[in-house]
Design a protein around this motif. Structure first.
Motif, PDB file in Angstrom:
ATOM      1  N   VAL A 110     141.051  19.000 162.028  1.00 12.06           N
ATOM      2  CA  VAL A 110     140.123  18.777 161.225  1.00 12.06           C
ATOM      3  C   VAL A 110     140.381  19.588 159.928  1.00 12.06           C
ATOM      4  N   TYR A 111     140.394  19.297 158.701  1.00 13.01           N
ATOM      5  CA  TYR A 111     140.519  20.008 157.568  1.00 13.01           C
ATOM      6  C   TYR A 111     139.569  19.458 156.457  1.00 13.01           C
ATOM      7  N   ARG A 112     138.442  20.226 156.194  1.00 10.20           N
ATOM      8  CA  ARG A 112     137.860  19.730 155.210  1.00 10.20           C
ATOM      9  C   ARG A 112     137.434  20.678 154.129  1.00 10.20           C
ATOM     10  N   GLU A 113     137.688  20.294 152.769  1.00 13.53           N
ATOM     11  CA  GLU A 113     137.365  21.211 151.696  1.00 13.53           C
ATOM     12  C   GLU A 113     136.387  20.771 150.627  1.00 13.53           C
ATOM     13  N   ALA A 114     135.836  21.745 150.216  1.00 10.29           N
ATOM     14  CA  ALA A 114     134.480  21.431 149.061  1.00 10.29           C
ATOM     15  C   ALA A 114     134.975  22.531 147.954  1.00 10.29           C
ATOM     16  N   SER A 115     135.240  22.029 146.745  1.00 16.75           N
ATOM     17  CA  SER A 115     135.458  23.316 145.713  1.00 16.75           C
ATOM     18  C   SER A 115     134.897  22.907 144.641  1.00 16.75           C
ATOM     19  N   ALA A 116     134.287  23.811 143.741  1.00 14.36           N
ATOM     20  CA  ALA A 116     133.558  23.701 142.642  1.00 14.36           C
ATOM     21  C   ALA A 116     134.444  24.287 141.525  1.00 14.36           C
ATOM     22  N   GLN A 117     135.511  24.655 142.037  1.00 12.96           N
ATOM     23  CA  GLN A 117     136.511  25.375 140.726  1.00 12.96           C
ATOM     24  C   GLN A 117     136.785  24.368 139.857  1.00 12.96           C
ATOM     25  N   GLY A 118     136.777  24.809 138.476  1.00 15.26           N
ATOM     26  CA  GLY A 118     137.186  23.983 137.337  1.00 15.26           C
ATOM     27  C   GLY A 118     135.884  23.391 136.855  1.00 15.26           C
ATOM     28  N   HIS A 119     134.851  23.243 137.365  1.00 21.25           N
ATOM     29  CA  HIS A 119     133.601  22.731 136.736  1.00 21.25           C
ATOM     30  C   HIS A 119     132.619  23.759 136.169  1.00 21.25           C
ATOM     31  N   SER A 120     132.124  23.215 135.143  1.00 21.48           N
ATOM     32  CA  SER A 120     131.326  24.219 134.388  1.00 21.48           C
ATOM     33  C   SER A 120     129.909  24.641 135.131  1.00 21.48           C
ATOM     34  N   SER A 121     129.458  25.714 135.040  1.00 19.60           N
ATOM     35  CA  SER A 121     128.495  25.988 136.124  1.00 19.60           C
ATOM     36  C   SER A 121     127.008  25.733 135.205  1.00 19.60           C
TER      37      SER A 121
END
Length: 91
Positions: free
Chosen positions: A40-51
């Motif tokens: 299994v490999y699952r990734e969640a990324s908020a990189q590149g989105h405005s905070s």
């Protein structure tokens, strides 16, 4: 920064076997998390989105009881500062 793993669905509509990341600070750093094992490999990324930004749940049914490694990182460009591969969670 928030990284949230949810193994089982709940009565509030939160899905099971789900990962999401939340970046609450406009400091140039993003949040990325992974759960993984040999299958299994699952990734969640908020990189590149405005905070502030919370990504939708990353889901997919997994076999119950699988041991997974959770890694949380702060990311800026190609730089990553991570917790390391020491946190264990289960599906």
């Amino acid at each position: 920064m928030l990284l949230h793993w949810n193994a089982d669905p709940d009565s509030f509509g939160t899905p099971g076997d789900a990962l999401r990341a939340r970046d609450g600070g406009a400091d140039g750093w993003g949040v990325k998390g992974t759960v993984f094992n040999a299958n299994v490999y699952r990734e969640a990324s908020a990189q590149g989105h405005s905070s502030p930004y919370t990504i939708p749940w990353k889901t997919g049914d997994l076999t119950e009881g699988q041991r997974l490694t959770l890694n949380a990182c702060l990311v800026k460009g190609s730089e990553e500062v991570c917790t390391g591969y020491t946190h264990r969670v289960y599906s």
